[in-house]
Write a protein that holds these residues in place. Structure first.
Motif, PDB file in Angstrom:
ATOM      1  N   GLU A 140      -1.830  -4.971  11.828  1.00 55.92           N
ATOM      2  CA  GLU A 140      -1.719  -3.673  11.901  1.00 55.92           C
ATOM      3  C   GLU A 140      -2.153  -2.853  13.102  1.00 55.92           C
ATOM      4  O   GLU A 140      -1.784  -2.001  13.727  1.00 55.92           O
TER       5      GLU A 140
ATOM      6  N   GLN B 104       0.609  -0.278  11.307  1.00 51.78           N
ATOM      7  CA  GLN B 104       1.020  -0.028   9.028  1.00 51.78           C
ATOM      8  C   GLN B 104      -0.756  -1.482   8.979  1.00 51.78           C
ATOM      9  O   GLN B 104      -1.085  -2.163   9.307  1.00 51.78           O
ATOM     10  N   GLN B 105      -0.481  -0.867   7.729  1.00 52.51           N
ATOM     11  CA  GLN B 105      -1.112  -1.281   7.113  1.00 52.51           C
ATOM     12  C   GLN B 105      -0.991  -2.632   6.355  1.00 52.51           C
ATOM     13  O   GLN B 105       0.128  -3.010   5.825  1.00 52.51           O
ATOM     14  N   TRP B 106      -1.901  -3.425   6.326  1.00 53.57           N
ATOM     15  CA  TRP B 106      -1.493  -5.297   5.930  1.00 53.57           C
ATOM     16  C   TRP B 106      -0.796  -5.191   4.540  1.00 53.57           C
ATOM     17  O   TRP B 106      -0.879  -4.370   4.152  1.00 53.57           O
ATOM     18  N   SER B 107       0.431  -6.347   3.814  1.00 50.75           N
ATOM     19  CA  SER B 107       0.336  -5.712   2.865  1.00 50.75           C
ATOM     20  C   SER B 107       0.647  -7.969   2.747  1.00 50.75           C
ATOM     21  O   SER B 107       0.295  -8.654   4.034  1.00 50.75           O
TER      22      SER B 107
ATOM     23  N   ASP C 229      -6.836  -0.129  -1.039  1.00 54.46           N
ATOM     24  CA  ASP C 229      -7.178  -1.425  -0.778  1.00 54.46           C
ATOM     25  C   ASP C 229      -6.676  -2.395  -2.280  1.00 54.46           C
ATOM     26  O   ASP C 229      -7.527  -1.659  -3.116  1.00 54.46           O
TER      27      ASP C 229
ATOM     28  N   PRO D 125       0.686  -1.431  -0.135  1.00 53.35           N
ATOM     29  CA  PRO D 125      -0.116  -0.454   0.190  1.00 53.35           C
ATOM     30  C   PRO D 125       0.614   0.921  -0.167  1.00 53.35           C
ATOM     31  O   PRO D 125       0.295   2.518  -0.640  1.00 53.35           O
TER      32      PRO D 125
ATOM     33  N   LYS E 181      -5.982   6.355   0.871  1.00 50.76           N
ATOM     34  CA  LYS E 181      -5.729   5.670   1.031  1.00 50.76           C
ATOM     35  C   LYS E 181      -5.866   4.537  -0.100  1.00 50.76           C
ATOM     36  O   LYS E 181      -6.951   4.998  -0.474  1.00 50.76           O
TER      37      LYS E 181
END
Length: 437
Positions: free
Chosen positions: A328, A333-336, A415, A286, A413
């Motif tokens: 998260e 932090q946003q998942w990756s 997704d 992201p 952001k």
């Protein structure tokens, strides 16, 4: 000097009194020495690019290490487990050196490695030389397997299986199918501009025998390949000019995250607007798409793993969604995508050690890897040769792969939305392909 009969042999009375005084002092301070020496820990080496241009792949390392330590806090087979992390610094030479250090100096019992051929290959090569068992992932299997051959250009007759290193991930045939399935949802002229760097991934993806060129040709696509470029370049004008001249409406490649940011910004600045851009490696994260602002909308990539994948961890019992949420919450932090595979490396490693007949014996550990049959948070891991050519069947097993697009949401952001699952119907679709505006 005389020795009392009630004094241990070889220790005089004065020395014994000193030991007794020291022991009393430790007891008074609440410190107690163990009655017997602690068993030698089972040692796992883990190499990944914590720093450098590939660092985004290793963003979950510390979180996953914490999960593993919690899951193994009581040890295994009466012994503690120790994980030794080493940073490759995104450099293949450094990766080889730290792998050698783990093997020779730290005397590890098992190696785990992931995150692109620039990390996996030099580490696995050292393990094969030193006869240390290794589980590898997060790199397409062709650059992993072929890239380690003594004669890569010799073809299958010259390629040899490995005795100590085993790999699980998808292959180029899978990413080609995913990309072309996504492109088929759009109206294009089927002209594809290729960004293939001069590295393990780029040379494999652009290979005229096993890479994109023959596969796209069979499907009626025209591939425009300006040749290999050096990683971390700051000028893609030559590539952009070639793509514009050929009226390429699709862009593909396997690019470092900072390089794609440079390329895409220069592409838009020079007025080149393809309908689709499906790029491996660079836009898995992201943060990489967010760096482009609104210009990242509808970029597409292969999708290895998401919170919506219908799998759960053999180590913690977490579903894919629970693992992503825990990450998260803990890191903000946003998942990756790599976090699922980073977790699965520990799952496979722990399962292997549980089944190893003689820990510390490379052949015994390699045999346990070969016999793996484990449901993990990224799916089944089993070296049974399914879907893999005979020359690689011993050492390679494949995981699922689908395709998706990044969609802009509130707050700039992004997704990723699964837009094609024909390669793995078990993974749910969330939308259809849209042309880049």
């Amino acid at each position: 000097m005389t020795t009392r009969k009630d004094t241990p042999r070889g220790i005089d009375r004065r020395t014994l009194l000193k030991i007794s005084a020291a022991t009393s002092a430790m007891a008074a301070a609440g410190v107690y020495a163990p009655a017997i020496a602690q068993a030698r820990p089972i040692k796992i080496g883990y190499v990944s690019p914590a720093t450098g241009p590939l660092a985004a792949f290793a963003a979950a390392d510390q979180f996953m290490l914490g999960q593993f330590r919690n899951a193994t806090k009581n040890g295994l087979k009466g012994r503690p487990i120790q994980v030794i992390l080493k940073d490759s610094q995104s450099n293949p030479n450094r990766a080889a050196q730290v792998a050698k250090d783990l093997i020779v100096q730290d005397k590890i019992d098992l190696m785990l490695v992931g995150n692109t051929p620039e990390t996996t290959n030099p580490v696995c090569t050292q393990c094969e030389i030193e006869e240390v068992a290794c589980v590898s992932s997060l790199a397409p299997w062709q650059p992993w397997f072929i890239g380690q051959q003594a004669n890569p250009a010799g073809g299958p007759p010259a390629w040899k299986p490995f005795n100590f290193v085993y790999h699980y991930f998808w292959g180029l045939e899978d990413v080609i199918a995913v990309f072309t399935n996504m492109w088929s949802q759009l109206q294009t002229n089927k002209t594809v501009g290729a960004l293939f760097p001069n590295d393990g991934d780029g040379n494999a993806w652009g290979d005229k025998q096993v890479g994109f060129p023959p596969a796209l040709d069979k499907l009626g696509y025209k591939l425009v390949d300006p040749g290999r470029y050096q990683n971390l370049t700051d000028n893609f004008s030559a590539q952009i000019t070639a793509f514009k001249g050929a009226n390429a409406q699709i862009i593909t490649g396997v690019v470092l995250p900072p390089d794609f940011t440079t390329f895409w910004k220069q592409t838009l600045q020079q007025g080149f607007k393809p309908k689709a851009a499906s790029v491996g490696k660079a836009i898995l994260f992201p943060s990489s798409v967010e760096a482009l602002g609104r210009d990242g909308n509808n970029l597409s990539s292969e999708v290895w793993w998401t919170p919506n994948h219908p799998f759960k961890s053999s180590m913690t019992g977490q579903t894919a969604r629970q693992l992503a949420t825990a990450f998260e919450t803990a890191t903000k932090q946003q998942w990756s995508q790599p976090i699922g595979f980073a977790h699965s490396l520990y799952e496979v490693g722990l399962d292997v050690l549980k089944r190893t007949a003689e820990i510390g014996n490379g052949k015994a550990t390699a045999a346990a890897i070969a016999a793996t049959n484990l449901d993990t948070v990224v799916g089944k891991v089993q070296w049974n040769g399914a879907g893999v050519p005979p020359f690689a069947a011993k050492n390679v097993t494949k995981t699922t792969l689908v395709g998706g697009q990044w969609r802009l949401k509130a707050g700039n952001k992004y997704d990723i939305v699964i837009t094609d699952n024909r390669t793995a119907p078990i993974i749910p679709v969330g939308g259809k392909m849209e042309a880049i505006a």
